[in-house]
Write a protein that holds these residues in place. Structure first.
Motif, PDB file in Angstrom:
ATOM      1  N   GLY A 327       0.821  -1.212   0.000  1.00 24.85           N
ATOM      2  CA  GLY A 327       0.000   0.000   0.000  1.00 24.85           C
ATOM      3  C   GLY A 327       0.850   1.254   0.000  1.00 24.85           C
ATOM      4  N   LEU A 328       1.908   1.242   0.804  1.00 21.01           N
ATOM      5  CA  LEU A 328       2.823   2.387   0.843  1.00 21.01           C
ATOM      6  C   LEU A 328       3.513   2.567  -0.504  1.00 21.01           C
ATOM      7  CD1 LEU A 328       4.237   4.585   2.521  1.00 21.01           C
ATOM      8  CD2 LEU A 328       5.946   2.872   3.140  1.00 21.01           C
ATOM      9  N   ASN A 329       3.870   1.478  -1.143  1.00 22.58           N
ATOM     10  CA  ASN A 329       4.520   1.530  -2.450  1.00 22.58           C
ATOM     11  C   ASN A 329       3.619   2.212  -3.472  1.00 22.58           C
ATOM     12  OD1 ASN A 329       6.701   0.829  -4.228  1.00 22.58           O
ATOM     13  ND2 ASN A 329       5.472  -0.842  -5.024  1.00 22.58           N
ATOM     14  N   TYR A 330       2.321   1.860  -3.433  1.00 25.51           N
ATOM     15  CA  TYR A 330       1.362   2.472  -4.356  1.00 25.51           C
ATOM     16  C   TYR A 330       1.166   3.957  -4.044  1.00 25.51           C
ATOM     17  CZ  TYR A 330      -3.105   3.497  -6.603  1.00 25.51           C
ATOM     18  OH  TYR A 330      -4.099   4.068  -7.347  1.00 25.51           O
ATOM     19  N   GLN A 331       0.983   4.264  -2.763  1.00 25.03           N
ATOM     20  CA  GLN A 331       0.746   5.651  -2.354  1.00 25.03           C
ATOM     21  C   GLN A 331       1.961   6.532  -2.592  1.00 25.03           C
ATOM     22  OE1 GLN A 331      -0.529   5.324   1.696  1.00 25.03           O
ATOM     23  NE2 GLN A 331      -2.502   4.393   1.172  1.00 25.03           N
ATOM     24  N   SER A 332       3.147   5.935  -2.607  1.00 20.05           N
ATOM     25  CA  SER A 332       4.376   6.707  -2.814  1.00 20.05           C
ATOM     26  C   SER A 332       4.637   7.001  -4.285  1.00 20.05           C
ATOM     27  CB  SER A 332       5.577   5.962  -2.225  1.00 20.05           C
ATOM     28  OG  SER A 332       5.411   5.767  -0.834  1.00 20.05           O
ATOM     29  N   GLY A 333       3.754   6.496  -5.158  1.00 20.27           N
ATOM     30  CA  GLY A 333       3.863   6.832  -6.573  1.00 20.27           C
ATOM     31  C   GLY A 333       4.631   5.850  -7.420  1.00 20.27           C
ATOM     32  N   ALA A 334       4.829   4.610  -6.949  1.00 15.75           N
ATOM     33  CA  ALA A 334       5.546   3.614  -7.740  1.00 15.75           C
ATOM     34  C   ALA A 334       4.813   3.364  -9.054  1.00 15.75           C
ATOM     35  CB  ALA A 334       5.683   2.322  -6.955  1.00 15.75           C
ATOM     36  N   LYS A 335       5.578   3.185 -10.129  1.00 11.30           N
ATOM     37  CA  LYS A 335       4.996   2.975 -11.450  1.00 11.30           C
ATOM     38  C   LYS A 335       5.187   1.555 -11.964  1.00 11.30           C
ATOM     39  CE  LYS A 335       3.740   7.276 -11.785  1.00 11.30           C
ATOM     40  NZ  LYS A 335       2.303   7.643 -11.692  1.00 11.30           N
ATOM     41  N   THR A 336       6.279   0.917 -11.571  1.00  7.49           N
ATOM     42  CA  THR A 336       6.593  -0.420 -12.083  1.00  7.49           C
ATOM     43  C   THR A 336       7.153  -1.284 -10.947  1.00  7.49           C
ATOM     44  OG1 THR A 336       8.929  -0.069 -12.634  1.00  7.49           O
ATOM     45  CG2 THR A 336       7.295   0.731 -14.224  1.00  7.49           C
ATOM     46  N   PRO A 337       7.328  -2.588 -11.189  1.00  7.12           N
ATOM     47  CA  PRO A 337       7.928  -3.458 -10.176  1.00  7.12           C
ATOM     48  C   PRO A 337       9.366  -3.088  -9.825  1.00  7.12           C
ATOM     49  CG  PRO A 337       6.721  -4.781 -11.767  1.00  7.12           C
ATOM     50  CD  PRO A 337       6.773  -3.377 -12.315  1.00  7.12           C
ATOM     51  N   LEU A 338       9.979  -2.196 -10.598  1.00  7.61           N
ATOM     52  CA  LEU A 338      11.338  -1.763 -10.256  1.00  7.61           C
ATOM     53  C   LEU A 338      11.393  -1.129  -8.872  1.00  7.61           C
ATOM     54  CD1 LEU A 338      13.206  -0.165 -13.312  1.00  7.61           C
ATOM     55  CD2 LEU A 338      13.839  -2.160 -11.955  1.00  7.61           C
ATOM     56  N   ALA A 339      10.282  -0.548  -8.413  1.00  9.41           N
ATOM     57  CA  ALA A 339      10.254   0.067  -7.088  1.00  9.41           C
ATOM     58  C   ALA A 339      10.556  -0.967  -6.015  1.00  9.41           C
ATOM     59  CB  ALA A 339       8.901   0.727  -6.834  1.00  9.41           C
ATOM     60  N   SER A 340       9.989  -2.164  -6.132  1.00  9.02           N
ATOM     61  CA  SER A 340      10.249  -3.231  -5.167  1.00  9.02           C
ATOM     62  C   SER A 340      11.703  -3.686  -5.236  1.00  9.02           C
ATOM     63  CB  SER A 340       9.326  -4.423  -5.437  1.00  9.02           C
ATOM     64  OG  SER A 340       7.972  -4.056  -5.307  1.00  9.02           O
ATOM     65  N   ILE A 341      12.229  -3.748  -6.458  1.00  2.56           N
ATOM     66  CA  ILE A 341      13.628  -4.167  -6.630  1.00  2.56           C
ATOM     67  C   ILE A 341      14.567  -3.125  -6.035  1.00  2.56           C
ATOM     68  CG2 ILE A 341      15.394  -4.699  -8.344  1.00  2.56           C
ATOM     69  CD1 ILE A 341      13.115  -5.703 -10.164  1.00  2.56           C
ATOM     70  N   PHE A 342      14.310  -1.845  -6.328  1.00  6.26           N
ATOM     71  CA  PHE A 342      15.137  -0.781  -5.760  1.00  6.26           C
ATOM     72  C   PHE A 342      15.073  -0.778  -4.233  1.00  6.26           C
ATOM     73  CE2 PHE A 342      14.698   1.994  -9.826  1.00  6.26           C
ATOM     74  CZ  PHE A 342      15.772   1.314 -10.387  1.00  6.26           C
ATOM     75  N   ALA A 343      13.863  -1.009  -3.676  1.00  2.66           N
ATOM     76  CA  ALA A 343      13.703  -1.005  -2.222  1.00  2.66           C
ATOM     77  C   ALA A 343      14.555  -2.088  -1.583  1.00  2.66           C
ATOM     78  CB  ALA A 343      12.229  -1.198  -1.847  1.00  2.66           C
ATOM     79  N   ALA A 344      14.597  -3.271  -2.207  1.00  5.04           N
ATOM     80  CA  ALA A 344      15.411  -4.365  -1.670  1.00  5.04           C
ATOM     81  C   ALA A 344      16.897  -4.022  -1.739  1.00  5.04           C
ATOM     82  CB  ALA A 344      15.122  -5.642  -2.446  1.00  5.04           C
ATOM     83  N   LEU A 345      17.319  -3.401  -2.831  1.00  7.34           N
ATOM     84  CA  LEU A 345      18.733  -3.028  -2.963  1.00  7.34           C
ATOM     85  C   LEU A 345      19.116  -1.934  -1.968  1.00  7.34           C
ATOM     86  CD1 LEU A 345      18.982  -3.001  -6.876  1.00  7.34           C
ATOM     87  CD2 LEU A 345      19.803  -4.775  -5.305  1.00  7.34           C
ATOM     88  N   ILE A 346      18.224  -0.962  -1.782  1.00  6.58           N
ATOM     89  CA  ILE A 346      18.490   0.102  -0.812  1.00  6.58           C
ATOM     90  C   ILE A 346      18.533  -0.473   0.602  1.00  6.58           C
ATOM     91  CG2 ILE A 346      17.577   2.232   0.198  1.00  6.58           C
ATOM     92  CD1 ILE A 346      16.402   2.888  -2.561  1.00  6.58           C
ATOM     93  N   LEU A 347      17.657  -1.449   0.886  1.00  7.23           N
ATOM     94  CA  LEU A 347      17.663  -2.086   2.198  1.00  7.23           C
ATOM     95  C   LEU A 347      19.010  -2.751   2.469  1.00  7.23           C
ATOM     96  CD1 LEU A 347      16.208  -3.033   4.772  1.00  7.23           C
ATOM     97  CD2 LEU A 347      15.362  -5.007   3.460  1.00  7.23           C
ATOM     98  N   MET A 348      19.609  -3.352   1.462  1.00  9.71           N
ATOM     99  CA  MET A 348      20.929  -3.962   1.637  1.00  9.71           C
ATOM    100  C   MET A 348      21.962  -2.925   2.063  1.00  9.71           C
ATOM    101  SD  MET A 348      21.098  -6.544  -1.648  1.00  9.71           S
ATOM    102  CE  MET A 348      19.835  -7.775  -1.964  1.00  9.71           C
ATOM    103  N   VAL A 349      21.905  -1.758   1.432  1.00  6.85           N
ATOM    104  CA  VAL A 349      22.849  -0.690   1.781  1.00  6.85           C
ATOM    105  C   VAL A 349      22.595  -0.204   3.209  1.00  6.85           C
ATOM    106  CG1 VAL A 349      23.630   1.640   1.200  1.00  6.85           C
ATOM    107  CG2 VAL A 349      23.057   0.016  -0.626  1.00  6.85           C
ATOM    108  N   ILE A 350      21.313  -0.039   3.559  1.00  4.91           N
ATOM    109  CA  ILE A 350      20.975   0.437   4.905  1.00  4.91           C
ATOM    110  C   ILE A 350      21.462  -0.540   5.961  1.00  4.91           C
ATOM    111  CG2 ILE A 350      19.056   0.920   6.466  1.00  4.91           C
ATOM    112  CD1 ILE A 350      17.513   2.037   4.117  1.00  4.91           C
ATOM    113  N   VAL A 351      21.277  -1.836   5.712  1.00  4.14           N
ATOM    114  CA  VAL A 351      21.711  -2.849   6.683  1.00  4.14           C
ATOM    115  C   VAL A 351      23.210  -2.763   6.916  1.00  4.14           C
ATOM    116  CG1 VAL A 351      22.006  -5.340   7.020  1.00  4.14           C
ATOM    117  CG2 VAL A 351      19.793  -4.434   6.300  1.00  4.14           C
ATOM    118  N   LEU A 352      23.967  -2.577   5.857  1.00  3.53           N
ATOM    119  CA  LEU A 352      25.420  -2.470   6.001  1.00  3.53           C
ATOM    120  C   LEU A 352      25.824  -1.260   6.831  1.00  3.53           C
ATOM    121  CD1 LEU A 352      26.545  -3.372   2.355  1.00  3.53           C
ATOM    122  CD2 LEU A 352      26.628  -4.834   4.378  1.00  3.53           C
TER     123      LEU A 352
END
Length: 587
Positions: A327-352
């Protein structure tokens, strides 16, 4: 990249080829912004869900990395975000804590094995094109299971919320009993941190809705814990912390597919599969309706299956569609499934970067957050609506919810689904059968069910609304018997069949038997407004010849005209009802 086309044969095996070539700079920018928000939100949720599941905290974050990427690439939704969820976490803890101590290496191996099995089940269902399977899990089952699971979440966090040592395994009544025996051990410092976290989360969510309230509440609780330890000393406060998370990417892992593990985990894997797919497809359809597109349920099964199979080899436990993050992904203006992929990659950076700071995160703050999560999962409005609107759905809701609270969670899903199917079959096994009479007050003497209208002395006209199958044959035959008993002079029976959509072999045999009885008593059985499927079924079974194609009509006027000429005219001469147009014309 807009309007680039790839080989159409890749669309099934590689569904991302349908949307990836068409992404432009505006889509990339929108997806990146949505991904940044999603990655921040999943950080506290991942740790919280792993705590619920009895897994080491970092596994909740790992479950939001590789599985989320795979699900986005191989699913069909533009906005669905996969990862750890509350329901899957609770079921996992409930099922695995029987076989191993939560958090132990054996427990983690079991979780990875269960994840792999769930992925295989999901993939197999997707490849078998069984996407409609989720339709058998009713909305009431989902609402009841979620409410029951939410209650268990809160109950299992009582020991962390109040800082006491107790066994938080077992069913709800066992947890409450154990808690009641430890009230004298409540730690006021721990309880204070938990309450501050809880109320600050409520405050941030209400008055600062744009701020991620979970992160804000966790920071508030953590700061308070540090201050209390500084002012009064940790020996006095004794506030336990989560501990530092490893600042690493998901390590490689593997399930342990021994025969015993597969045997023990198969029922749970099937239950989790059904619920996880229902959750994912329901969320995907809801967001697709808002976004003006459609999803492929079978493709979502495949995407979810591949994501869990991959997760089992990258230290992730069961992942499925997350309502909050999607729901947050939709409300934040995501257009394609790339948003989910980017979120996972950013999460990896945040964890580090931030994982070591989890050493300052108190378990009491996590408990406060989970109390918020549990409260938010209970849909009081929908529960109230179900209780008011339907006794059947209320029964399904209560059975599922109480089973989740007091029995095994995986059994709760099966119990809810089974009861839903039983109630559905009970309903369709009794097709609606009403008496119909031509009404001269209506246009073209249309049929009416007005009980005050006179009926023909020789002909009974009924309408059947529902399918004639093995489950409804007994109800149909009982109605035929009552008609013959209550109206012995009405030798002829006409059935308006416009409401019959399906008939199986037993259903057609019931019609044939009634036709024979009518013929033996000097009457006939007639079918009016027969649909093509009913006609084909009767023809294939050979029952059409017994009923007689001359006794089957496609219009009311043709049927009544033909039936009138087969009636006993000596009875007609003494009849004063004159319900047919032919009767009126003659008189």
């Amino acid at each position: 990249m807009r309007n680039m086309a790839l080989h159409p044969g890749l669309s099934f095996l590689l569904p991302f080829t349908n949307w990836l070539p068409n992404i432009d700079k505006r889509d990339l920018r929108a997806d990146l912004i949505a991904a940044l928000t999603g990655a921040i939100v999943v950080l506290p949720q991942g740790v919280a869900f792993a705590t619920i599941a009895g897994m080491p905290p970092e596994y909740g974050l790992y479950a939001g990395m590789v599985p989320a990427i795979i699900a986005a690439l191989f699913g069909s939704s533009k906005h669905l975000v996969s990862g750890p969820t509350t329901a899957a976490s609770v079921v996992l803890f409930s099922a695995l804590s029987v076989y191993a101590a939560p958090g132990s290496p054996d427990y983690v191996i079991l979780a990875l094995t269960l994840t792999f099995m769930v992925g295989v089940f999901e993939l197999a269902l997707g490849l078998a094109r069984m996407g409609a399977l989720v339709n058998f899990i009713s909305h009431s089952v989902v609402i009841g299971f979620t409410a029951g699971a939410a209650t268990l979440i809160a109950a299992k966090q009582l020991k962390h919320f109040f800082g006491i040592e107790m066994d938080s395994g077992g069913h709800l009544h066992e947890i409450i009993f154990n808690f009641s025996q430890q009230l004298q051990q409540i730690n006021p410092w721990v309880t204070g941190v938990a309450l501050v976290t809880l109320f600050s989360g409520i405050a941030f969510k209400r008055w600062f809705p744009r701020m991620p309230y979970m992160i804000a509440a966790m920071l508030t609780g953590s700061i308070l814990s540090v201050l209390l330890d500084t002012w009064f000393g940790h020996a006095t406060t004794q506030i336990p912390n989560v501990g530092a998370l490893p600042a690493t990417l998901p390590p490689l892992s593997a399930p342990h597919l021994s025969l015993q593990h597969v045997k023990d985990l198969a029922p749970t894997a099937l239950a989790v599969t059904l619920f996880a797919l229902t959750e994912a497809v329901s969320i995907g359809r809801s967001l697709a309706a808002r976004g003006g597109y459609r999803i492929d349920g079978n493709q979502e099964f495949i995407g979810q299956g591949l994501s869990n199979i991959a997760g089992a080899f990258f230290s992730g436990y069961v992942a499925t569609g997350s309502f909050n993050r999607s729901g947050l992904n939709y409300q934040s203006g995501a257009k394609t499934p790339l948003a989910s992929i980017f979120a996972a990659l950013i999460l990896m950076v945040i964890v580090l970067l931030v994982a070591p700071y989890a050493a300052y995160l108190p378990k009491a703050a996590m408990a406060g957050i989970l109390f918020l999560v549990a409260w938010g999962l209970i849909d009081f409005k929908e529960i109230s609506h179900i209780l008011k609107s339907s006794k059947r759905e209320t029964a399904v809701l209560m059975v599922t919810m109480l089973s989740a609270m007091f029995l095994e969670l995986e059994f709760a899903i099966f119990a809810g689904v089974l009861l839903s199917l039983v109630l559905y079959l009970e309903r369709v096994s009794k097709p609606n059968i009403v008496t119909r009479v031509p009404d001269h007050r209506l246009y073209k003497h249309a049929f009416s069910s007005d009980p005050d209208l006179p009926e023909c002395k020789q002909l009974k006209i009924i309408r059947i609304d529902g399918s004639l199958f093995f489950g409804s044959v007994n109800h149909l035959q009982e109605r035929f018997d009552r008609i013959r008993t209550n109206h012995p002079d009405k030798k002829h029976l006409a059935i308006i069949a416009s409401g019959i959509n399906f008939v199986d072999l037993q259903g057609s045999h019931a019609l044939v038997e009634e036709a024979k009885r009518r013929q033996d008593s000097g009457g006939k059985l007639y079918l009016i407004n027969v649909k093509e499927k009913l006609w084909d079924s009767l023809e294939k079974s050979g029952d059409l010849d017994v009923i007689g194609d001359r006794n089957i009509f496609q219009s009311k006027n043709a049927a009544l005209h033909a039936i009138y000429h087969k009636l006993n005219k000596s009875v007609c001469e003494t009849c004063e009802n004159h319900i047919f147009q032919e009767c009126r014309n003659k008189n």
